[in-house]
Design an enzyme around this catalytic site. Structure first.
Site, PDB file in Angstrom:
ATOM      1  N   GLU A  76      -1.346  -8.802   4.859  1.00 31.89           N
ATOM      2  CA  GLU A  76      -1.271  -8.937   6.324  1.00 31.89           C
ATOM      3  C   GLU A  76      -2.647  -8.812   6.976  1.00 31.89           C
ATOM      4  O   GLU A  76      -2.807  -9.109   8.156  1.00 31.89           O
ATOM      5  CB  GLU A  76      -0.283  -7.909   6.899  1.00 31.89           C
ATOM      6  CG  GLU A  76      -0.809  -6.481   7.089  1.00 31.89           C
ATOM      7  CD  GLU A  76      -0.859  -5.642   5.828  1.00 31.89           C
ATOM      8  OE1 GLU A  76      -0.745  -6.219   4.711  1.00 31.89           O
ATOM      9  OE2 GLU A  76      -1.022  -4.400   5.926  1.00 31.89           O
ATOM     10  N   CYS A  98       0.836  -1.201   0.000  1.00 30.61           N
ATOM     11  CA  CYS A  98       0.000   0.000   0.000  1.00 30.61           C
ATOM     12  C   CYS A  98       0.871   1.251   0.000  1.00 30.61           C
ATOM     13  O   CYS A  98       1.569   1.510  -0.962  1.00 30.61           O
ATOM     14  CB  CYS A  98      -0.981  -0.063   1.183  1.00 30.61           C
ATOM     15  SG  CYS A  98      -2.378   1.070   1.002  1.00 30.61           S
ATOM     16  N   HIS A 143      -3.481  -5.665   0.910  1.00 33.43           N
ATOM     17  CA  HIS A 143      -2.876  -5.904   2.223  1.00 33.43           C
ATOM     18  C   HIS A 143      -2.911  -7.389   2.593  1.00 33.43           C
ATOM     19  O   HIS A 143      -3.840  -7.825   3.282  1.00 33.43           O
ATOM     20  CB  HIS A 143      -3.663  -5.145   3.297  1.00 33.43           C
ATOM     21  CG  HIS A 143      -3.471  -3.665   3.294  1.00 33.43           C
ATOM     22  ND1 HIS A 143      -2.482  -3.043   4.016  1.00 33.43           N
ATOM     23  CD2 HIS A 143      -4.154  -2.679   2.660  1.00 33.43           C
ATOM     24  CE1 HIS A 143      -2.558  -1.720   3.836  1.00 33.43           C
ATOM     25  NE2 HIS A 143      -3.566  -1.478   3.011  1.00 33.43           N
TER      26      HIS A 143
END
Lengths: 719, 222
Positions: B196, B86, B194
């Site tokens: 994560e 990002c 993302h």
């Protein structure tokens, strides 16, 4: 610069009534200076002093074994076990958002986040409750777009997940939108920071962003009705800088670790004035400020402007002097201002100096403790007329009207503009019922919801007040959480009108009764009055924000509806259509009484859901749009059709309270029936989840068609 | 594997990235943006999401000129591994380590939702846990994720099998649906989504976990 003379016009422009000014004269025994007049006006306006509401707020239940700190501090603190606490509050930023939607909403979010991290808690969840005028009103689209972008712009950059909220539209908000922002943070229960100063001669430190002229007089503006001069008030709206707020949060939390902080207070409404008085008053001390030491970003600022500026992202702290170097190093690291601007003093004085000249010298304890308090006359809201006949409608046609209405359509357009997942602990993002955030590094999770049904409150303030709390209780329950505590954001019209004050009093009574019965004490809150434009008030809107706890991931009730699941209704149905969504949206009628709230039934049914959560595959509470809307929402979320046996309007669209819709398999349904029998809980099979259509009796439409309406209705109406 | 996660003052996914690295078995050190060196023996540098310097000026532009980024560029030049998610992807394009730029989303609004990604190549330490052609569900959350590069660069990225992920339903106007790209030596990954945020069961999706697992496996000491 010469200070202006104190004239009746100047006094009135500061929102002070003649008798209030007389009280000032009595307290100080002389005419106030211009700066002193500004300080009194800031401390005594409705927004800061709660002068119309205090008497009634005191009646709310605020205690319980789970409460570590109730109302009166920056935010409420509630025990969540294992030495941890959740810190939360909700606050309005209505007037600024109407004048300048992006910045008004953004700084509303900033203010509430600051309230939370000032207490030593890292923000972990945000919500917002938004009320706008009718979609066709010329101002509505601009407000919706600006407010949503402002909420997102601030919260996303700051880095807090938005987990829930509400968006509603009603003509009563045409001239006065509502922006209520909620934030919750996580802290160690023994490391909460409070605002009471202690110790003599302790340095008073200014932290964060520099002071400008923005927001001077903001709190006074927020305490007045609107009229057609509103555009002239734009300069009183502050400008937000979420990047600075993020740094201020990190620096503040880091600073607290060093042991340097004796007390701390954020600068919100009426900035330096309110924060300094608050710290001194709570600690029984005086405060001296030397304004030439205040970091400023504009030249030639006067004492008056500095004391009343509402520049954002600032804090005031009383520091342990031996820790000064360590504390300053933290703020240097984050490139933020750190300036000693004064000290605590023994005398009861609020002494404001600028370049050695006394600008204000007031008895500090008198500024808040002697603030006016009113027992405003009020009249009970008259009982609603009985509801006239409601014609039978084709239930699928009626459902379609609800799904297309921006009030009940999916809100993806709104919440996809918010970061709902930052911090990577979001277990349930917005869209259906309460949001869930995991407590980082533990098995626990917290559930969050925000609720109120203003048309109920208008028809019947007491039952409407109860209903707001009961709906929050049900939303938390429906995801498997145990409700812990509540924050209230009371948005009402002009309290000087007895009928408006009557709405306020009624709502408080209802909220109080419900919070007591459901063991959800009020731990923080905010009152926003004078939400009127040209003499017309908003719908009474006491927004309830509530937090619940889930002790294990296994306790979360998910949304796992499968083809063949049984649809079970928990709770008694009487087919109450008064003030229903159906009546408002399909027939454009706002008539009848609000549904009555049976708090014993709420408690019993909620306990039943929690006790049997392992047998429930999906659950939602019944609220606006009744059984029909609840069944559609579960079906839509799961992508499985639903067939309900009844086609009767009261069965499908009645809004009786204390009800839930459950999906489960046949064996689980048998279990639940047996258990419900033992617990004295009413349970009814109302249909099943199956196929790819929504069918009520013999009326039917494809789930795909309805889903498409549901997902396009909002943007089509207001985007 | 030793990972370093860079922390800018406005980073807000730094902890999330560290948690994902740690869950995959890495040792993680957080590195402040004013530092000018990376810790000794770092195998991979992670540049997290967020708003490094408020995204004022241009997303990632100020961060790209911070002391630590000089060290990150040198690390990448030496053949070290790095990934930017990002805002981290934006920083990597601003430093020139990765080609192209991230423009404002085509719809002009911030978008946060879970989207489908097609894995375009499995030949990198980041993507070898997937099969090329797999569809994975990973959240996005950005205002400026509209990848742009000139036609020649895009052709090169495709020709050299350096497009890591594409969107199955382009949410932001990215050219050729590009969601993530690799450096020439395939050791630097930049992606807007993302992973994560989809790395453990509590997230409601775990499609991102394979990326961190593959990376830890590939960079484990022999």
């Amino acid at each position: 610069m010469q200070d202006p003379a104190i004239t009746p016009e100047l006094i009135a422009a500061h929102g002070l009534k003649p008798d209030e000014y007389d009280r000032i004269l009595e307290i100080i025994g002389r005419e106030p200076s211009f700066t002193e007049l500004g300080i009194f006006s800031a401390m005594w306006n409705e927004h800061c002093s709660y002068k119309s509401s205090k008497k009634w707020l005191r009646t709310l239940p605020t205690e319980g074994p789970q409460v570590i700190c109730g109302p009166g501090e920056n935010a409420g603190v509630v025990d969540i076990g294992d030495g941890q606490a959740v810190v939360f509050k909700m606050e309005s930023h209505n007037h600024p958002s109407y004048i300048e939607p992006y910045q008004g909403a953004a700084t509303g979010v900033g203010g509430i986040l600051r309230d939370v991290f000032t207490m030593g808690a890292r923000p972990i969840a945000a919500m917002n409750s938004l009320s706008f005028g009718e979609p066709s009103h010329p101002k509505t689209k601009q407000l919706v777009n600006g407010v949503v972008a402002g909420v997102g712009g601030y919260g996303n950059c700051f880095g807090v997940p938005t987990v829930g909220g509400e968006v509603r539209f009603h003509a009563a908000y045409n001239g006065n939108c509502l922006v209520n922002a909620f934030a919750a943070g996580l802290a160690d229960a023994d490391k909460i920071f409070y605002s009471a100063a202690s110790g003599l001669g302790m340095p008073v430190v200014y932290l964060g962003a520099k002071t400008g002229r923005d927001g001077v007089g903001g709190a006074t503006m927020a305490s007045a009705e609107f009229d057609d001069t509103i555009e002239e008030k734009r300069p009183t709206v502050q400008v937000g800088d979420p990047f600075t707020e993020k740094r201020l949060m990190e620096a503040t939390l880091e600073l607290m670790q060093t042991g340097a902080v004796i007390s701390i207070q954020d600068m919100g409404a009426a900035g330096l004035t309110c924060s300094a008085v608050e710290m001194g008053d709570k600690g029984g001390l005086g405060v001296r400020l030397d304004l030439e030491k205040v970091p400023v970003r504009e030249e030639n600022m006067t004492a008056y402007e500095m004391m009343l500026s509402e520049s954002q992202e600032r804090m005031l702290m009383v520091l342990r002097p031996e820790k000064e170097a360590e504390a300053k190093a933290v703020f240097d690291k984050w490139d933020l201002d750190f300036a000693i601007v004064g000290e605590t003093i023994a005398e009861d004085r609020f002494l404001i100096m600028l370049d050695g000249e006394v600008k204000a010298d007031l008895p500090l304890s008198k500024l808040s403790s002697t603030a006016p308090e009113y027992d405003r006359p009020w009249v009970e809201t008259p009982a609603a007329e009985p509801l006239a006949d409601v014609p039978q409608v084709d239930p699928i046609d009626a459902l379609k009207i609800l799904l297309e209405s921006p009030n009940y359509a999916a809100k993806n357009w709104v919440y996809e503009q918010y970061d709902t997942m930052v911090m990577a602990d979001s277990a349930r993002t917005p869209g259906l019922g309460a949001g869930i955030i995991r407590v980082h590094g533990t098995d626990k999770a917290l559930a969050f919801t925000s609720d109120v049904t203003p048309r109920y409150v208008k028809a019947n303030p007491v039952e409407g007040g109860k209903q707001a709390v009961a709906e929050a209780y049900r939303n938390l329950t429906a995801v498997g959480a145990k409700p812990l505590a509540t924050t209230d954001n009371m948005n009402f019209g002009n309290p000087e009108k007895p009928e408006i004050m009557g709405q306020f009093v009624g709502a408080i009574k209802g909220i109080g009764a419900a919070c007591l019965a459901l063991d959800m004490p009020i731990v923080s809150g905010n009152v926003s009055l004078y939400n009127e434009t040209d003499g017309t008030g908003i719908l009474p809107t006491p927004t309830i924000g509530a937090v619940g706890i889930i002790n294990s991931p296994n306790d979360i009730i998910g949304c796992e509806v499968r083809d063949g699941h049984v649809a079970l209704l928990i709770g008694e149905s009487a087919g109450h259509l008064g003030q229903s969504a159906l009546l408002a949206e399909v027939f454009s009628r706002e008539e009848g009484d609000a549904p009555a709230v049976d708090l014993d039934a709420e408690k019993k049914n909620g306990d039943f859901i929690r006790a049997n959560r392992e047998h429930i595959k999906a659950c939602t509470d019944l609220s606006d749009g009744g059984l029909a809307m609840a069944a559609f929402e579960l079906a839509e979320r799961a992508g499985v059709g639903v067939h309900l046996d009844s086609d009767q309007t009261p069965d499908l669209f009645g809004e009786d309270q204390a009800r839930y819709l459950i999906a489960c398999n046949f064996d689980q349904a048998e279990w639940l029936m047996t258990e419900a029998g033992k617990a004295g809980v009413t349970i009814t099979t109302v249909g099943k989840f199956t196929g790819d259509t929504v069918r009520f009796g013999s009326s039917e439409a494809s789930l795909e068609e309805l889903t498409s309406l549901y997902h396009t209705g909002f943007a089509a109406a207001v985007a | 594997m030793k990972a370093a996660v860079i922390v800018f003052p406005g980073s807000n996914c730094d902890r999330d990235l560290a948690v994902a690295f740690e869950s995959a078995g890495a040792d993680v050190t957080m590195v402040w943006h004013k530092d000018s060196t990376l810790p000794q023996g770092v195998d991979i540098v992670g540049i997290p999401g967020g708003f490094s310097f408020g995204d004022y000026l241009r997303c990632g532009a100020i961060a790209a000129r911070s002391p630590i980024c000089q060290a990150v560029v040198a690390h990448a030049d030496r053949g070290g591994y790095a990934m930017g998610i990002c805002n981290g992807f934006q920083v990597l394009t601003e430093t020139g380590v990765l080609p192209g730029a991230l423009l404002r989303n085509a719809g002009l609004k911030y978008i946060c939702k879970t989207v489908g990604l097609k894995v375009e190549t499995s030949s990198s330490a980041f993507t070898e846990g997937y099969n090329a052609g797999d569809t994975v569900n990973i959240p996005i959350a950005h205002h400026d994720g509209n990848y742009f590069a000139d036609a020649e660069t895009v052709a090169r990225l495709k020709g050299e099998d350096r497009v890591a992920f594409t969107y199955t339903d382009n949410p932001n106007g990215s050219i050729s649906d590009i969601a993530g790209i690799l450096s020439e030596n395939r050791r630097v990954l930049g992606m807007m989504p993302h992973p994560e945020r989809a790395a453990d069961s509590g997230h409601g999706g775990t499609d991102g976990a394979a990326l961190f697992r593959a990376l830890t496996g590939a960079l484990a000491p022999a």
